[in-house]
Design an enzyme around this catalytic site. Structure first.
Site, PDB file in Angstrom:
ATOM      1  N   GLY A  46      63.692 108.048 -16.160  1.00 26.08           N
ATOM      2  CA  GLY A  46      63.035 106.739 -16.160  1.00 26.08           C
ATOM      3  C   GLY A  46      63.772 105.619 -16.855  1.00 26.08           C
ATOM      4  O   GLY A  46      63.530 104.448 -16.572  1.00 26.08           O
ATOM      5  N   ASP A 105      53.688 106.747 -23.854  1.00 20.11           N
ATOM      6  CA  ASP A 105      52.328 106.859 -23.323  1.00 20.11           C
ATOM      7  C   ASP A 105      51.522 107.696 -24.333  1.00 20.11           C
ATOM      8  O   ASP A 105      51.061 107.167 -25.339  1.00 20.11           O
ATOM      9  CB  ASP A 105      52.442 107.494 -21.931  1.00 20.11           C
ATOM     10  CG  ASP A 105      51.139 107.549 -21.161  1.00 20.11           C
ATOM     11  OD1 ASP A 105      50.360 106.597 -21.229  1.00 20.11           O
ATOM     12  OD2 ASP A 105      50.898 108.557 -20.479  1.00 20.11           O
ATOM     13  N   PHE A 154      48.965 102.732 -14.498  1.00 24.96           N
ATOM     14  CA  PHE A 154      50.129 103.501 -14.072  1.00 24.96           C
ATOM     15  C   PHE A 154      51.121 102.535 -13.447  1.00 24.96           C
ATOM     16  O   PHE A 154      50.796 101.821 -12.503  1.00 24.96           O
ATOM     17  CB  PHE A 154      49.746 104.605 -13.082  1.00 24.96           C
ATOM     18  CG  PHE A 154      50.824 105.643 -12.966  1.00 24.96           C
ATOM     19  CD1 PHE A 154      50.888 106.681 -13.886  1.00 24.96           C
ATOM     20  CD2 PHE A 154      51.774 105.563 -11.976  1.00 24.96           C
ATOM     21  CE1 PHE A 154      51.907 107.627 -13.803  1.00 24.96           C
ATOM     22  CE2 PHE A 154      52.797 106.508 -11.888  1.00 24.96           C
ATOM     23  CZ  PHE A 154      52.853 107.536 -12.806  1.00 24.96           C
TER      24      PHE A 154
HETATM   25  P1  IMP Z   1      54.328 110.574 -22.993  1.00 18.56           P
HETATM   26  O1  IMP Z   1      54.966 111.869 -23.392  1.00 18.56           O
HETATM   27  O2  IMP Z   1      52.907 110.763 -22.568  1.00 18.56           O
HETATM   28  O3  IMP Z   1      54.479 109.475 -24.010  1.00 18.56           O
HETATM   29  O4  IMP Z   1      54.984 110.142 -21.657  1.00 18.56           O
HETATM   30  C1  IMP Z   1      56.218 109.629 -21.560  1.00 18.56           C
HETATM   31  C2  IMP Z   1      56.764 109.740 -20.147  1.00 18.56           C
HETATM   32  O5  IMP Z   1      55.737 109.797 -19.156  1.00 18.56           O
HETATM   33  C3  IMP Z   1      57.538 108.499 -19.838  1.00 18.56           C
HETATM   34  O6  IMP Z   1      58.868 108.651 -20.232  1.00 18.56           O
HETATM   35  C4  IMP Z   1      57.403 108.392 -18.347  1.00 18.56           C
HETATM   36  O7  IMP Z   1      58.423 109.127 -17.720  1.00 18.56           O
HETATM   37  C5  IMP Z   1      56.078 109.023 -18.034  1.00 18.56           C
HETATM   38  N1  IMP Z   1      55.055 107.983 -17.827  1.00 18.56           N
HETATM   39  C6  IMP Z   1      54.126 107.534 -18.700  1.00 18.56           C
HETATM   40  N2  IMP Z   1      53.394 106.546 -18.179  1.00 18.56           N
HETATM   41  C7  IMP Z   1      53.881 106.345 -16.931  1.00 18.56           C
HETATM   42  C8  IMP Z   1      53.565 105.402 -15.892  1.00 18.56           C
HETATM   43  O8  IMP Z   1      52.695 104.540 -15.997  1.00 18.56           O
HETATM   44  N3  IMP Z   1      54.333 105.499 -14.766  1.00 18.56           N
HETATM   45  C9  IMP Z   1      55.312 106.418 -14.594  1.00 18.56           C
HETATM   46  N4  IMP Z   1      55.657 107.294 -15.552  1.00 18.56           N
HETATM   47  C10 IMP Z   1      54.948 107.254 -16.701  1.00 18.56           C
END
Ligand code: IMP
Length: 179
Positions: A46, A105, A154
């Protein structure tokens, strides 16, 4: 997996992203002005567009490396399990490291990555995230620099995908499912 039809509404324009990156890069350059040992680590996949634009605004001697950890697969929810799929090439012991993330996130990914990299003895370990969804946090963590705080939506574009699509949009858009 079959996808429900969706539309993408622009949330952050390419121009706004570029302006924010310029400002962030000067803050980061000030923090690291005394070092020639900086490794900028992009979290795949990403962050690939973000890191490309960020390092080109960062007028410092830098190395670029990548780390890939598993995240959502094709789903919209975090599995909360994080595995290393591709490790760094560089040894980071005694070096300054800037981890570049697309979105914080729940916080599981960034906190796991930081714990892992800490064990390798970097000199300074800092983080930057293009986007932050603070209302989604399950692990207490914050990037040292954040591009934009966004609500619980999202999003796709500028490197960020939904089921591997839309990474090539030049802006950040939110995914909406029409009734
Ligand atoms: P976390 O571990 O929940 O903080 O998620 C981090 C990863 O989830 C990010 O690096 C993204 O790759 C993915 N992610 C979180 N939110 C989104 C979104 O809204 N769209 C697409 N990917 C997301």
């Amino acid at each position: 997996m079959t996808q429900r039809p969706y539309v993408i509404d622009e949330m952050i324009s390419a121009k706004a992203i570029a302006a924010r990156i310029e400002a962030l890069a000067s803050e980061i350059a000030a923090e690291f002005s005394d070092t020639n040992k900086l490794v900028v680590v992009g979290l795949l996949r990403g962050s690939f567009v973000f890191i490309a634009d960020l390092v080109r605004e960062l007028h410092l001697p830098v190395e670029v490396d990548f780390l890939e950890v598993s995240s959502y697969g094709d789903a919209m929810e975090s599995s909360r399990e994080v595995r290393v799929l591709k490790d760094l090439r560089a040894a980071i012991e005694g070096r300054d490291v800037l981890v570049v993330e697309d979105i914080v996130d729940t916080g599981y990914t960034l906190s796991h990555v930081l714990r892992l990299l800490e064990t390798r003895g970097p000199a300074r370990l800092r983080t930057i995230a293009l986007l932050d969804k603070p209302t989604r946090r399950e692990v207490e963590i914050r990037a040292d620099w954040t591009g934009f705080e966004i609500p619980d939506e999202f999003v796709v574009g500028y490197g960020i995908d939904y089921a591997q699509r839309n990474r090539n949009l030049p802006y950040i858009g939110k995914v909406r499912f029409p009734e």
